[in-house]
Design an enzyme around this catalytic site. Structure first.
Site, PDB file in Angstrom:
ATOM      1  N   GLY A  16      49.663  18.222 -13.315  1.00  0.00           N
ATOM      2  CA  GLY A  16      48.479  19.073 -13.431  1.00  0.00           C
ATOM      3  C   GLY A  16      47.205  18.338 -13.042  1.00  0.00           C
ATOM      4  O   GLY A  16      47.236  17.209 -12.531  1.00  0.00           O
ATOM      5  N   ASP A  37      56.955  17.353 -16.021  1.00  0.00           N
ATOM      6  CA  ASP A  37      56.194  18.600 -15.813  1.00  0.00           C
ATOM      7  C   ASP A  37      57.197  19.699 -15.468  1.00  0.00           C
ATOM      8  O   ASP A  37      58.218  19.421 -14.831  1.00  0.00           O
ATOM      9  CB  ASP A  37      55.207  18.417 -14.647  1.00  0.00           C
ATOM     10  CG  ASP A  37      54.032  19.373 -14.719  1.00  0.00           C
ATOM     11  OD1 ASP A  37      52.898  18.903 -14.864  1.00  0.00           O
ATOM     12  OD2 ASP A  37      54.261  20.609 -14.625  1.00  0.00           O
ATOM     13  N   SER A 130      40.466  19.304 -27.175  1.00  0.00           N
ATOM     14  CA  SER A 130      39.372  19.941 -26.439  1.00  0.00           C
ATOM     15  C   SER A 130      38.160  20.105 -27.338  1.00  0.00           C
ATOM     16  O   SER A 130      38.304  20.337 -28.554  1.00  0.00           O
ATOM     17  CB  SER A 130      39.846  21.314 -25.979  1.00  0.00           C
ATOM     18  OG  SER A 130      38.750  22.081 -25.533  1.00  0.00           O
ATOM     19  N   THR A 132      36.632  22.558 -27.510  1.00  0.00           N
ATOM     20  CA  THR A 132      36.687  23.940 -27.990  1.00  0.00           C
ATOM     21  C   THR A 132      37.047  23.991 -29.484  1.00  0.00           C
ATOM     22  O   THR A 132      36.797  25.012 -30.131  1.00  0.00           O
ATOM     23  CB  THR A 132      37.676  24.748 -27.116  1.00  0.00           C
ATOM     24  OG1 THR A 132      37.386  26.116 -27.221  1.00  0.00           O
ATOM     25  CG2 THR A 132      39.119  24.499 -27.500  1.00  0.00           C
ATOM     26  N   TYR A 154      43.664  29.550 -28.032  1.00  0.00           N
ATOM     27  CA  TYR A 154      43.807  28.238 -27.383  1.00  0.00           C
ATOM     28  C   TYR A 154      43.219  27.137 -28.263  1.00  0.00           C
ATOM     29  O   TYR A 154      43.868  26.119 -28.536  1.00  0.00           O
ATOM     30  CB  TYR A 154      43.104  28.275 -26.013  1.00  0.00           C
ATOM     31  CG  TYR A 154      42.895  26.911 -25.416  1.00  0.00           C
ATOM     32  CD1 TYR A 154      43.982  26.146 -25.006  1.00  0.00           C
ATOM     33  CD2 TYR A 154      41.615  26.372 -25.271  1.00  0.00           C
ATOM     34  CE1 TYR A 154      43.799  24.878 -24.473  1.00  0.00           C
ATOM     35  CE2 TYR A 154      41.422  25.113 -24.742  1.00  0.00           C
ATOM     36  CZ  TYR A 154      42.519  24.372 -24.338  1.00  0.00           C
ATOM     37  OH  TYR A 154      42.330  23.114 -23.824  1.00  0.00           O
ATOM     38  N   LYS A 158      44.953  23.863 -30.359  1.00  0.00           N
ATOM     39  CA  LYS A 158      44.533  22.454 -30.222  1.00  0.00           C
ATOM     40  C   LYS A 158      44.184  21.865 -31.596  1.00  0.00           C
ATOM     41  O   LYS A 158      44.518  20.720 -31.893  1.00  0.00           O
ATOM     42  CB  LYS A 158      43.339  22.341 -29.259  1.00  0.00           C
ATOM     43  CG  LYS A 158      43.718  22.554 -27.810  1.00  0.00           C
ATOM     44  CD  LYS A 158      44.613  21.424 -27.304  1.00  0.00           C
ATOM     45  CE  LYS A 158      45.185  21.681 -25.928  1.00  0.00           C
ATOM     46  NZ  LYS A 158      46.149  20.645 -25.499  1.00  0.00           N
ATOM     47  N   PHE A 183      35.280  17.484 -23.043  1.00  0.00           N
ATOM     48  CA  PHE A 183      34.262  18.500 -22.793  1.00  0.00           C
ATOM     49  C   PHE A 183      34.663  19.228 -21.489  1.00  0.00           C
ATOM     50  O   PHE A 183      35.771  19.731 -21.433  1.00  0.00           O
ATOM     51  CB  PHE A 183      32.865  17.882 -22.883  1.00  0.00           C
ATOM     52  CG  PHE A 183      32.462  17.758 -24.346  1.00  0.00           C
ATOM     53  CD1 PHE A 183      33.122  16.848 -25.194  1.00  0.00           C
ATOM     54  CD2 PHE A 183      31.549  18.622 -24.918  1.00  0.00           C
ATOM     55  CE1 PHE A 183      32.846  16.795 -26.566  1.00  0.00           C
ATOM     56  CE2 PHE A 183      31.260  18.569 -26.295  1.00  0.00           C
ATOM     57  CZ  PHE A 183      31.918  17.659 -27.103  1.00  0.00           C
TER      58      PHE A 183
HETATM   59  N1  UFG Z   1      30.635  30.600 -15.847  1.00  0.00           N
HETATM   60  C1  UFG Z   1      29.989  31.476 -15.018  1.00  0.00           C
HETATM   61  N2  UFG Z   1      30.694  32.080 -14.033  1.00  0.00           N
HETATM   62  C2  UFG Z   1      32.016  31.834 -13.817  1.00  0.00           C
HETATM   63  C3  UFG Z   1      32.674  30.926 -14.669  1.00  0.00           C
HETATM   64  C4  UFG Z   1      31.949  30.338 -15.682  1.00  0.00           C
HETATM   65  O1  UFG Z   1      28.788  31.725 -15.179  1.00  0.00           O
HETATM   66  O2  UFG Z   1      32.609  32.433 -12.897  1.00  0.00           O
HETATM   67  C5  UFG Z   1      29.868  29.938 -16.896  1.00  0.00           C
HETATM   68  C6  UFG Z   1      30.399  30.229 -18.296  1.00  0.00           C
HETATM   69  O3  UFG Z   1      29.851  31.411 -18.774  1.00  0.00           O
HETATM   70  C7  UFG Z   1      29.950  28.988 -19.056  1.00  0.00           C
HETATM   71  C8  UFG Z   1      29.987  27.874 -17.984  1.00  0.00           C
HETATM   72  O4  UFG Z   1      29.999  28.548 -16.734  1.00  0.00           O
HETATM   73  O5  UFG Z   1      28.634  29.150 -19.449  1.00  0.00           O
HETATM   74  C9  UFG Z   1      31.217  27.012 -18.092  1.00  0.00           C
HETATM   75  O6  UFG Z   1      32.338  27.851 -18.127  1.00  0.00           O
HETATM   76  P1  UFG Z   1      33.828  27.305 -17.918  1.00  0.00           P
HETATM   77  O7  UFG Z   1      34.732  28.480 -17.977  1.00  0.00           O
HETATM   78  O8  UFG Z   1      33.896  26.438 -16.711  1.00  0.00           O
HETATM   79  O9  UFG Z   1      34.028  26.338 -19.173  1.00  0.00           O
HETATM   80  P2  UFG Z   1      33.945  26.656 -20.742  1.00  0.00           P
HETATM   81  O10 UFG Z   1      32.824  25.823 -21.270  1.00  0.00           O
HETATM   82  O11 UFG Z   1      33.908  28.091 -21.025  1.00  0.00           O
HETATM   83  O12 UFG Z   1      35.356  26.127 -21.243  1.00  0.00           O
HETATM   84  C10 UFG Z   1      35.872  24.889 -20.815  1.00  0.00           C
HETATM   85  C11 UFG Z   1      37.381  24.988 -20.695  1.00  0.00           C
HETATM   86  C12 UFG Z   1      38.019  25.175 -22.034  1.00  0.00           C
HETATM   87  C13 UFG Z   1      37.563  24.134 -22.971  1.00  0.00           C
HETATM   88  C14 UFG Z   1      36.073  24.044 -23.042  1.00  0.00           C
HETATM   89  C15 UFG Z   1      35.701  22.840 -23.867  1.00  0.00           C
HETATM   90  O13 UFG Z   1      37.730  26.077 -19.863  1.00  0.00           O
HETATM   91  O14 UFG Z   1      39.413  25.052 -21.878  1.00  0.00           O
HETATM   92  O15 UFG Z   1      35.526  23.898 -21.723  1.00  0.00           O
HETATM   93  O16 UFG Z   1      34.368  22.616 -23.877  1.00  0.00           O
HETATM   94  F1  UFG Z   1      38.052  24.402 -24.197  1.00  0.00           F
END
Ligand code: UFG
Length: 342
Positions: A16, A37, A130, A132, A154, A158, A183
């Protein structure tokens, strides 16, 4: 730069995104690797790239991490000293739709690995957790002692994994267990040979940005422009995947050298908004990523970033790459691999 030439590490989820970069970091430092994997998210092509990058060979096993027969076979065949356990399902929204799959893979997988390791002797395990698990943190930077109240299935899986490790550490003081709270990992190896290759529509911001930049997608939807942040968009702690991989090696080295168990954040300590990430990406890569602000995404937290001081103090690890590096390397990977691993 070989520091543990005779140490062999079982890496689950090795094909991955986090796994492939971690395997490179291990091989470059002279560790032996047994890679496991089932390729449900990872690609076997990633292994070919890892081999090309490092010139090192390693053992590959195609099996589900819950397959106790396969785990027992690995541990009786290879001199495994420790395990970096990364195999898990990780899509926040999907976890609500498929809770049984998430509990089974993420908690069942960890239990299978721990049982197999315990059979062979005291556990040495690095666990992929995570940020999260913090849910909606009360403040940032977030220290490890912050309240844990994950908002998704999820995140709950964790946290359950972390609790299993705490129980094991209490019952078996010879165990050495490291929990790493990531993060937001982004970017790719600077060679452009390995990177993040999501199946279908990306859930996360950076792969969406790179696909829009390549015109594979029309425009980026920015989820919410009315958050209480300076530019109205959410703030996250983006960490370069190379730094994250180095964090695994630092945690492993600590486990091998010192008794005890620990939990650390892996982040930079710096927050970046969605708008800042887009404008940095545009600037360093000379592109223009069209975006439109849409409604908020359910479950998103306005702002959080890590307090990474414990990882520095305990492991001597800190993130070194800038947001510019993350944007440059993510774009190089996407340009060279427009369809991911093919
Ligand atoms: N975002 C957008 N448009 C998109 C995708 C994301 O605006 O198409 C924004 C989201 O709203 C958020 C930021 O970009 O504000 C980051 O979003 P991500 O989906 O990239 O990441 P997250 O912070 O939501 O979550 C990630 C991982 C999780 C993990 C978390 C831990 O996906 O698995 O970080 O901090 F748990």
């Amino acid at each position: 730069m070989q520091d543990k030439p005779t140490t062999t590490v079982l890496v689950t989820g090795a094909a991955g995104y986090v796994g492939s970069h971690t395997v490179v970091a291990l091989l470059e430092r002279g560790y032996g690797v047994v890679a496991l994997d089932n390729h449900c998210n990872g690609s076997p092509v990633a292994y070919e790239r890892v081999q090309k990058l490092t010139g090192a060979s390693f053992v590959k096993v195609v099996a589900d991490v819950r397959d106790e027969v396969a785990l027992a076979h690995i541990l009786s065949t290879y001199p495994v000293d420790a395990c970096i356990h990364l195999a898990a399902l990780k899509a926040v929204a999907e976890s609500g739709q498929k809770p049984l799959d998430y509990w089974s893979n993420n908690v069942g997988g960890l239990l299978a690995v721990l049982r197999a390791l315990q059979h062979a002797g005291p556990c040495r395990l690095v666990f992929s957790s995570s940020a999260t698990v913090y849910g909606v943190p009360e403040f940032s930077p977030v220290p490890e002692a912050a309240a844990l109240r994950p908002a998704s299935v999820y995140g709950q899986t964790k946290l359950a994994g972390e609790q299993i490790l705490l129980a094991l550490a209490a019952q078996s003081p010879l165990s050495r267990l490291a929990t790493l709270r990531y993060f937001n990992p982004v970017g790719a190896h600077p060679s452009g040979l390995i990177g993040e290759a999501p199946h279908g529509t990306p859930n996360n911001l950076m792969p969406y940005i790179t696909q829009v930049a390549l015109r594979q997608r029309h425009e980026l939807s920015v989820f919410g422009g009315d958050y209480p942040t300076p530019d109205g968009t959410c703030i996250r702690d983006y960490i370069h995947i190379q730094d994250l991989a180095a964090g695994h090696v630092a945690a492993l080295r600590h486990l091998l050298d010192e008794p005890g168990s620990f939990t650390v954040n892996l982040g930079t300590g710096r927050g970046t908004s969605v708008r800042e990430l887009i404008s940095t990406f545009d600037r360093v890569n000379g592109v223009c990523v069209p975006s439109v602000v849409v409604g908020r995404r359910s479950g998103d937290v306005s702002e959080y970033f890590a307090d990474p001081s414990l990882a520095k103090e305990l492991l001597g690890w800190c993130a070194r790459h800038t947001v510019e590096d993350m944007c440059r390397d993510a774009w190089r990977w996407q340009l060279r691999n427009p369809e991911g691993y093919t």
